[in-house]
Design an enzyme around this catalytic site. Sequence first.
Site, PDB file in Angstrom:
ATOM      1  N   CYS A 117       0.902  -1.321  -0.139  1.00 39.76           N
ATOM      2  CA  CYS A 117      -0.028   0.010  -0.052  1.00 39.76           C
ATOM      3  C   CYS A 117       0.989   1.152   0.034  1.00 39.76           C
ATOM      4  O   CYS A 117       0.321   2.393  -0.017  1.00 39.76           O
ATOM      5  CB  CYS A 117      -1.020   0.036   1.354  1.00 39.76           C
ATOM      6  SG  CYS A 117      -2.159  -1.525   1.290  1.00 39.76           S
ATOM      7  N   HIS A 148      -2.715   8.518   5.957  1.00 39.99           N
ATOM      8  CA  HIS A 148      -2.949   7.043   5.247  1.00 39.99           C
ATOM      9  C   HIS A 148      -4.546   6.689   5.706  1.00 39.99           C
ATOM     10  O   HIS A 148      -5.407   6.359   4.699  1.00 39.99           O
ATOM     11  CB  HIS A 148      -2.181   5.908   5.848  1.00 39.99           C
ATOM     12  CG  HIS A 148      -2.425   4.688   5.304  1.00 39.99           C
ATOM     13  ND1 HIS A 148      -2.112   4.174   4.131  1.00 39.99           N
ATOM     14  CD2 HIS A 148      -3.019   3.655   5.767  1.00 39.99           C
ATOM     15  CE1 HIS A 148      -2.359   3.051   3.530  1.00 39.99           C
ATOM     16  NE2 HIS A 148      -3.000   2.635   4.878  1.00 39.99           N
ATOM     17  N   GLU A 189      -0.795   6.046  13.236  1.00 50.58           N
ATOM     18  CA  GLU A 189      -0.645   7.206  12.676  1.00 50.58           C
ATOM     19  C   GLU A 189      -0.611   8.630  13.648  1.00 50.58           C
ATOM     20  O   GLU A 189       0.318   9.179  13.356  1.00 50.58           O
ATOM     21  CB  GLU A 189      -1.546   7.357  11.469  1.00 50.58           C
ATOM     22  CG  GLU A 189      -1.226   6.884   9.987  1.00 50.58           C
ATOM     23  CD  GLU A 189      -2.029   7.485   9.057  1.00 50.58           C
ATOM     24  OE1 GLU A 189      -1.683   8.437   8.428  1.00 50.58           O
ATOM     25  OE2 GLU A 189      -3.294   7.072   9.110  1.00 50.58           O
ATOM     26  N   LYS A 232      -9.675   8.263   1.890  1.00 47.72           N
ATOM     27  CA  LYS A 232     -10.018   7.110   1.769  1.00 47.72           C
ATOM     28  C   LYS A 232     -11.566   7.058   2.281  1.00 47.72           C
ATOM     29  O   LYS A 232     -12.141   6.432   2.026  1.00 47.72           O
ATOM     30  CB  LYS A 232      -9.128   6.368   2.487  1.00 47.72           C
ATOM     31  CG  LYS A 232      -7.822   5.842   1.802  1.00 47.72           C
ATOM     32  CD  LYS A 232      -6.831   4.859   2.624  1.00 47.72           C
ATOM     33  CE  LYS A 232      -5.760   4.490   2.124  1.00 47.72           C
ATOM     34  NZ  LYS A 232      -4.716   5.629   2.293  1.00 47.72           N
ATOM     35  N   HIS A 264     -10.000   2.507  -0.415  1.00 45.27           N
ATOM     36  CA  HIS A 264      -8.445   2.218  -0.345  1.00 45.27           C
ATOM     37  C   HIS A 264      -7.960   1.312  -1.539  1.00 45.27           C
ATOM     38  O   HIS A 264      -8.276   0.074  -1.526  1.00 45.27           O
ATOM     39  CB  HIS A 264      -8.341   1.390   1.061  1.00 45.27           C
ATOM     40  CG  HIS A 264      -6.792   1.212   1.227  1.00 45.27           C
ATOM     41  ND1 HIS A 264      -5.876   1.360   0.154  1.00 45.27           N
ATOM     42  CD2 HIS A 264      -6.200   0.735   2.292  1.00 45.27           C
ATOM     43  CE1 HIS A 264      -4.663   1.259   0.872  1.00 45.27           C
ATOM     44  NE2 HIS A 264      -4.804   0.539   2.218  1.00 45.27           N
ATOM     45  N   PHE A 277       1.048  -3.393   4.372  1.00 49.61           N
ATOM     46  CA  PHE A 277       1.509  -4.644   4.936  1.00 49.61           C
ATOM     47  C   PHE A 277       2.864  -4.973   4.446  1.00 49.61           C
ATOM     48  O   PHE A 277       3.529  -4.551   3.582  1.00 49.61           O
ATOM     49  CB  PHE A 277       0.516  -5.732   4.085  1.00 49.61           C
ATOM     50  CG  PHE A 277      -0.797  -5.796   4.551  1.00 49.61           C
ATOM     51  CD1 PHE A 277      -1.204  -4.990   5.602  1.00 49.61           C
ATOM     52  CD2 PHE A 277      -1.508  -6.714   4.336  1.00 49.61           C
ATOM     53  CE1 PHE A 277      -2.526  -5.217   6.012  1.00 49.61           C
ATOM     54  CE2 PHE A 277      -2.864  -6.857   4.614  1.00 49.61           C
ATOM     55  CZ  PHE A 277      -3.426  -6.097   5.653  1.00 49.61           C
TER      56      PHE A 277
END
Length: 422
Positions: free
Chosen positions: A169, A309, A320, A341, A346, A405
Amino acid sequence: MNRRAVITGIGVRAPGGHCTKDFWELLSAGRTATRSITFFDASPFRSRVAGEVDFDAGAEGLSPREIRRMDRATQFAVVCARDALADSGLMPGEPDPRRVAAVLGSAVASATSLENEYLVMSDAGAHWLADPGYLSPHMFDYLSPGVMPAEVAWTAGAEGPVTMISDGCTSGLDAVGHGAQLIREGAADMVVAGAADAPVTPIVAACFDAIKATTPRNDDPASASRPFDGSRNGFVLAEGAAMFVLEEYGAARKRGAHVYAEVGGFATRCNAYHMTGLKKDGREMAEAIRAALDEARIDATAIDYINAHGSGTKQNDRHETAAFKRALGHHAYDVPVSSIKSMVGHSLGAIGSIEIAASALAIEHHVVPPTANLHTPDPECDLDYAPITAREQRVDTVLSVGSGFGGFQSAMVLHRPEVVSR
């Protein structure tokens, strides 16, 4: 050598619109584009919502041969690259093709075409032994991720470095960061960089269903993505792409190009900890942020807006928030933060580039996009997440971050070229 990388062209395909202009209008209006999945029968799935792009490849100017050859994600990338090149105002052959590079990011590459081909070859999974007689002649194009940046390179006439980056990502952030580095180090004078993903397929949806990463809020798709909200319960899978033309600042200024923003600093770190887990202290993301600020030669207090994010999972949102406090100190409480998002979902490897586009347009228009669907703040997320409504305010410098990830943590600083004298 004092070379600087700037963005002079932008092309976006995202849920809720057909072009960059539509994308920005959706964000600045605080509208959401997430909906019930229409691409396949999602009734057996835990999560049945997604951010789908209304995309007609033929209407976008792709030929029947190109449509047959390219996976959907590659089609996104090529169309966005064409838009970015047109937006930049560069003429064909300008600059020297040997000084033009292409960098593409993607998390799952040609997942759509690979799944479709498997379904055909195995008769929808009825046969363990698939008949190769039904194999598409373009299977190599689907199996090799390197074909995606090659298609972009052909579109741009790029005969310089051509690179594929797949860091989950953070791929979209990392691709643009790498492209900016090619400009700075003198390896290229122009780079077409960005990312594309088309993961709204049964196999990808099933993978995220299995680990309960995506939201089961199927009764209200428009409000299913809820970053930083106390009622959030997973992210909304999406698709899309964003591509950019990056140029050396001096050359761009000389030809009178419109400059959206400078890529002032970029850094990436890995937590070397867990494939999907994140440490609560946000240390790795904070280190990436500090390194990006150092490269941009600015202090934390110069940040006017943080494009988070903000995936809509408790683990990520709290990680975050801790990272922003750790890296920015007290200024973290003074600067608005938001997650787009909440509006477009996403799109895995593509989202980092889509968020760069949002950041550059925030600088262009002096508007902070909102975090939609944020009605009940999580007490552990106690910063200013710009809920519901966009804000008009001076935006000269933006911090955009990504988390993926594998433990990847990336950060980029975008600013007006005039903000920092070099």
